[in-house]
Design a protein around this motif. Structure first.
Motif, PDB file in Angstrom:
ATOM      1  N   ASP A   3       0.829  -1.203   0.000  1.00  0.00           N
ATOM      2  CA  ASP A   3       0.000   0.000   0.000  1.00  0.00           C
ATOM      3  C   ASP A   3       0.863   1.251   0.000  1.00  0.00           C
ATOM      4  O   ASP A   3       0.643   2.191  -0.769  1.00  0.00           O
ATOM      5  CB  ASP A   3      -0.915   0.019   1.227  1.00  0.00           C
ATOM      6  N   ALA A  56       1.452   3.809  -3.185  1.00  0.00           N
ATOM      7  CA  ALA A  56       1.109   5.225  -3.077  1.00  0.00           C
ATOM      8  C   ALA A  56       2.223   6.108  -3.586  1.00  0.00           C
ATOM      9  O   ALA A  56       1.989   7.197  -4.106  1.00  0.00           O
ATOM     10  CB  ALA A  56       0.802   5.569  -1.617  1.00  0.00           C
ATOM     11  N   SER A  72       2.106  10.301  -2.266  1.00  0.00           N
ATOM     12  CA  SER A  72       1.045  10.159  -1.273  1.00  0.00           C
ATOM     13  C   SER A  72       0.406  11.477  -0.891  1.00  0.00           C
ATOM     14  O   SER A  72      -0.748  11.509  -0.478  1.00  0.00           O
ATOM     15  CB  SER A  72       1.604   9.467  -0.015  1.00  0.00           C
ATOM     16  N   GLN A 116      -2.783  12.711  -3.119  1.00  0.00           N
ATOM     17  CA  GLN A 116      -3.967  11.871  -3.283  1.00  0.00           C
ATOM     18  C   GLN A 116      -5.244  12.702  -3.265  1.00  0.00           C
ATOM     19  O   GLN A 116      -6.190  12.429  -4.005  1.00  0.00           O
ATOM     20  CB  GLN A 116      -4.020  10.826  -2.156  1.00  0.00           C
ATOM     21  N   TYR A 147      -5.946  14.127  -6.583  1.00  0.00           N
ATOM     22  CA  TYR A 147      -6.523  13.154  -7.493  1.00  0.00           C
ATOM     23  C   TYR A 147      -7.991  12.911  -7.180  1.00  0.00           C
ATOM     24  O   TYR A 147      -8.820  12.740  -8.080  1.00  0.00           O
ATOM     25  CB  TYR A 147      -5.746  11.838  -7.425  1.00  0.00           C
ATOM     26  N   ASN A 148      -8.327  12.876  -5.920  1.00  0.00           N
ATOM     27  CA  ASN A 148      -9.730  12.699  -5.548  1.00  0.00           C
ATOM     28  C   ASN A 148     -10.565  13.884  -6.006  1.00  0.00           C
ATOM     29  O   ASN A 148     -11.690  13.730  -6.479  1.00  0.00           O
ATOM     30  CB  ASN A 148      -9.856  12.519  -4.029  1.00  0.00           C
ATOM     31  N   TRP A 155      -3.714  -2.113  -4.606  1.00  0.00           N
ATOM     32  CA  TRP A 155      -4.013  -0.839  -3.940  1.00  0.00           C
ATOM     33  C   TRP A 155      -4.891   0.023  -4.838  1.00  0.00           C
ATOM     34  O   TRP A 155      -4.798  -0.032  -6.071  1.00  0.00           O
ATOM     35  CB  TRP A 155      -2.706  -0.105  -3.649  1.00  0.00           C
ATOM     36  N   THR A 156      -5.790   0.761  -4.234  1.00  0.00           N
ATOM     37  CA  THR A 156      -6.573   1.774  -4.947  1.00  0.00           C
ATOM     38  C   THR A 156      -6.604   3.029  -4.098  1.00  0.00           C
ATOM     39  O   THR A 156      -6.447   2.967  -2.875  1.00  0.00           O
ATOM     40  CB  THR A 156      -8.022   1.316  -5.202  1.00  0.00           C
ATOM     41  N   ASN A 157      -6.822   4.157  -4.745  1.00  0.00           N
ATOM     42  CA  ASN A 157      -6.992   5.369  -3.945  1.00  0.00           C
ATOM     43  C   ASN A 157      -8.434   5.455  -3.456  1.00  0.00           C
ATOM     44  O   ASN A 157      -9.247   4.549  -3.674  1.00  0.00           O
ATOM     45  CB  ASN A 157      -6.573   6.610  -4.738  1.00  0.00           C
ATOM     46  N   ASN A 158      -8.775   6.557  -2.846  1.00  0.00           N
ATOM     47  CA  ASN A 158     -10.047   6.632  -2.131  1.00  0.00           C
ATOM     48  C   ASN A 158     -11.267   6.740  -3.037  1.00  0.00           C
ATOM     49  O   ASN A 158     -12.395   6.574  -2.566  1.00  0.00           O
ATOM     50  CB  ASN A 158     -10.036   7.837  -1.177  1.00  0.00           C
TER      51      ASN A 158
END
Length: 691
Positions: free
Chosen positions: A93, A97, A102, A105, A108-109, A126-129
């Motif tokens: 993870d 990232a 990191s 993030q 990106y969201n 792993w994936t982001n939120n």
């Protein structure tokens, strides 16, 4: 460099989850094997009492102690394995990232970017939120099993993307192979805006009353009840569909709407066509509309040109239909459920004939060509044009190749003229291509599709082209003719040419050689099935009368079309294969291994259609080694042209055909059945207004 900056040197975790699992499996296998060897060894020693006294020394509680020890060791082993998996998962993870940094993030969201890192086996590490917030759990799933379409990105160029829809969200996906990273860009808002812009795009159209002069007569249109009703229906339909109308001529409206309105009209099947047609019940003249619309391009001048072309096509196909031109795509047709209304106006014939004579006189020479596999109507209309050229004293030659001329036509032509005369009258397609000049007038009769013209290569070089045809115009049409006369209400091309000869303002009158007139009459016999076709009108009889005045021999014209005994047997044999997929609809098949002339297929179709209770007939057969043909005939209650167009062909309301290369009779049969299933109801003519 700040740690939030993306670095291409950072890689995805070197020790992936799958690698750890493989190592644990191997270690477990080794440990279990060791346990098995240990237990086997102890059992053998106990059984054989080696060394002496070992069996007596191994009391029961020793075995219990060994079992407990092995169990505890196994539990510790499993605990260590689980800890290792947890650590590698956590490290994966963290390292995943770092692929994107990191601390960005949240950016990106905010930009609605979904990031998915996978291992060598396409398992999600792993994936982001973004996906977590949208309740999409991908961890430890195979991403290609979740979205198989992503497999196309694996070995594709780096710039390639894939569109997906996931849980009502639209994404564009890109794959970075080095990082094993999938980037999902949410384009839902963009797609919504794009769809809104598409729905609001401007569309331009023309709505025309086909037979305005017949409806108006000598009455002022404002005092004509039927025309008033037609206009009311058009205006009400425009309001209902959100169109802006402006009348720019007594019989025509200019229309503007957005694509959403046009889409509704297409879904509605342009019901205004039926509404206007129904106003004519009980009337001598049935009102019909032609509609042309264009869309999908921002240039309004181009839209206007496309709309004008669409209305021309609707008119040339006989009216009572809508043609929609989508920029860069094929035309779409709606309506066309009644045959073209017969045009008996002499003024138009005279105007076209005089224009043609003027063009012939202004040319150095004339080439006239019919269609491939020329029949008697194509030859007859060519001879009629030659008669006009003889009157104008302009050299004329018929483009003729006996190899691509129907057998009956070839025999009739060769038996009617001496060999020397034939050589003077005709020119081969290749010679015409080589000898054509800028001052040459190229006249095309009985066909309007460039690829089907017998001298199509010469046609491509022609600077001045005239088209005279009685088939409904399709999307493919000869490019920019100086004169085009397409009349689907005519029974044959020979009929049209005979009318031009009769009504031209020529003094003295144009003379037609009796042999020319006989072949032209034979062409009328062929295309009207000896005046038995439902599309035969008074004009066909008048054209026959005109040709009789020039000495046409109807007995000889009939002889030209008579079958030989072999062909009669062939036609009878194919007709015997008749099948009935729907009431009143039949089709026949020839042997796939047998090559049949197109004229024979047409003869079978005509013969079968004349049976009581048959509304439409289709005959399928191999016409060349690598070509399958289908000939279609109708009694006027089914638009076989529409059906053949759906199969890639075309023709006339009651007479149509299609050709397929590198196919088989069985495959074409299946295509016909699929076409009938999908479009037969649409093709059934609305005869209520004509009765």
């Amino acid at each position: 460099m700040p740690k939030s900056t993306y670095s291409s040197k950072k890689k995805a975790p070197k020790t992936s989850m799958s690698v750890v699992l493989r190592r644990i499996v191997i270690q477990t296998a080794v440990w279990l094997l060791s346990e098995a060897v240990l237990l086997a060894t102890l059992s053998l020693l106990y059984f054989f009492d080696i060394p002496t006294g070992f069996k007596a020394a191994m009391v029961d509680w020793y075995w219990l102690f060994i079992a407990i020890a092995i169990t505890v060791i196994n539990m510790v082993f499993l605990l260590i394995a689980e800890v290792r998996i947890f650590r590698i998962r956590r490290r994966s993870d963290i390292e995943a990232a770092t692929v994107v940094g990191s601390d960005i993030q949240e950016a990106y969201n905010f930009g609605q970017l979904g990031l998915v890192v996978t291992d060598d086996n396409d398992m999600v590490l792993w994936t982001n939120n973004l996906f977590k917030e949208r309740q999409v759990d991908l961890l430890d799933q195979n991403i290609l099993e979740w979205q198989p379409a992503l497999a196309e990105l694996k070995n594709a160029p780096a710039e390639m993307t894939q569109k997906l829809e996931i849980n009502s969200h639209n994404y564009v996906v890109k794959y970075l192979a080095d990082a094993r990273l999938y980037i999902f860009k949410d384009t839902t808002d963009y797609e919504s805006v794009s769809e809104y812009n598409r729905q609001q795009a401007i569309c331009i159209g023309v709505i025309m009353l086909d037979n305005y002069s017949d409806l108006a007569g000598k009455t002022e249109d404002d005092n004509n009840d039927l025309i008033t009703k037609v206009r009311t229906v058009i205006i009400d339909y425009a309001k209902k569909m959100g169109m802006l109308l402006r009348r720019y001529r007594s019989d025509s409206y200019f229309a503007i709407c957005n694509f959403e309105s046009l889409d509704r009209m297409e879904a509605d099947g342009f019901s205004v066509l039926q509404e206007v047609r129904s106003l004519g019940k009980g009337q001598q003249v049935i009102p019909t509309l032609s509609i042309g619309f264009a869309h999908h391009i921002d240039d309004v001048n181009k839209l206007s040109e496309m709309a004008s072309n669409a209305i021309d096509i609707a008119n040339s196909r006989g009216g009572d239909q809508a043609v929609v031109s989508h920029y860069g795509e094929e035309l779409r047709y709606f309506g066309g459920k009644v045959a073209a209304m017969e045009n008996t106006g002499r003024v138009q014939f005279r105007s076209v004939a005089d224009s043609l004579i003027g063009m012939i006189r202004g040319a150095s020479n004339v080439y006239v060509s019919g269609h491939l596999d020329a029949d008697m109507d194509a030859l007859g209309s060519c001879l009629g044009i030659m008669a006009i050229c003889d009157y104008c004293k302009v050299p004329c030659e018929i483009i003729y190749d006996p190899k691509i001329t129907e057998k009956k036509t070839r025999l009739a032509f060769q038996s009617s003229f001496p060999k020397a005369a034939l050589e003077r009258m005709t020119i081969s397609p290749r010679d015409a291509e080589e000898k054509i000049r800028p001052s040459t007038l190229f006249v095309v009769v009985d066909v309007s599709v460039p690829s089907l013209v017998m001298g199509h290569r010469a046609l491509e070089k022609s600077a001045k082209t005239v088209v005279i045809d009685h088939h409904r115009r399709g999307e493919t049409f000869i490019d920019k003719p100086v004169l085009s006369y397409i009349d689907p209400s005519a029974g044959s091309a020979s009929e049209i040419v005979a009318e031009m000869i009769k009504y031209a303002t020529a003094n003295p009158r144009i003379e037609v050689h009796p042999t020319f007139a006989t072949i032209m009459l034979s062409g009328i016999f062929l295309d009207t099935s000896f005046f038995k076709s439902k599309s035969t009108g008074i004009r066909s009889f008048e054209a026959a009368e005109i040709l009789k005045e020039f000495g046409a021999d109807n007995s000889k014209a009939d002889d030209f079309l008579k079958d030989e005994i072999e062909e009669y047997n062939l036609v009878t044999r194919i007709a015997a294969t008749m099948r009935t997929p729907y009431t009143g609809i039949v089709y026949c098949l020839s042997e796939d291994s047998e090559i049949i002339e197109k004229a024979s297929l047409a003869k079978v179709a005509n013969q079968v259609r004349e049976l009581r209770g048959i509304n439409a007939s289709f005959v399928i057969g191999r016409t060349k080694q690598n070509e399958i043909g289908i000939s279609a005939r109708s009694d006027g209650s089914v638009n076989v042209q529409l059906l053949m167009e759906k199969m890639g062909g075309g023709g006339h309301f009651g007479i149509a055909a299609a050709t397929f290369t590198n196919s088989s009779v069985a495959v074409v049969e299946a295509k016909l059945l699929d076409t009938l299933e999908m479009y037969l109801e649409e093709a059934k003519a609305d005869l209520g207004g004509n009765r």
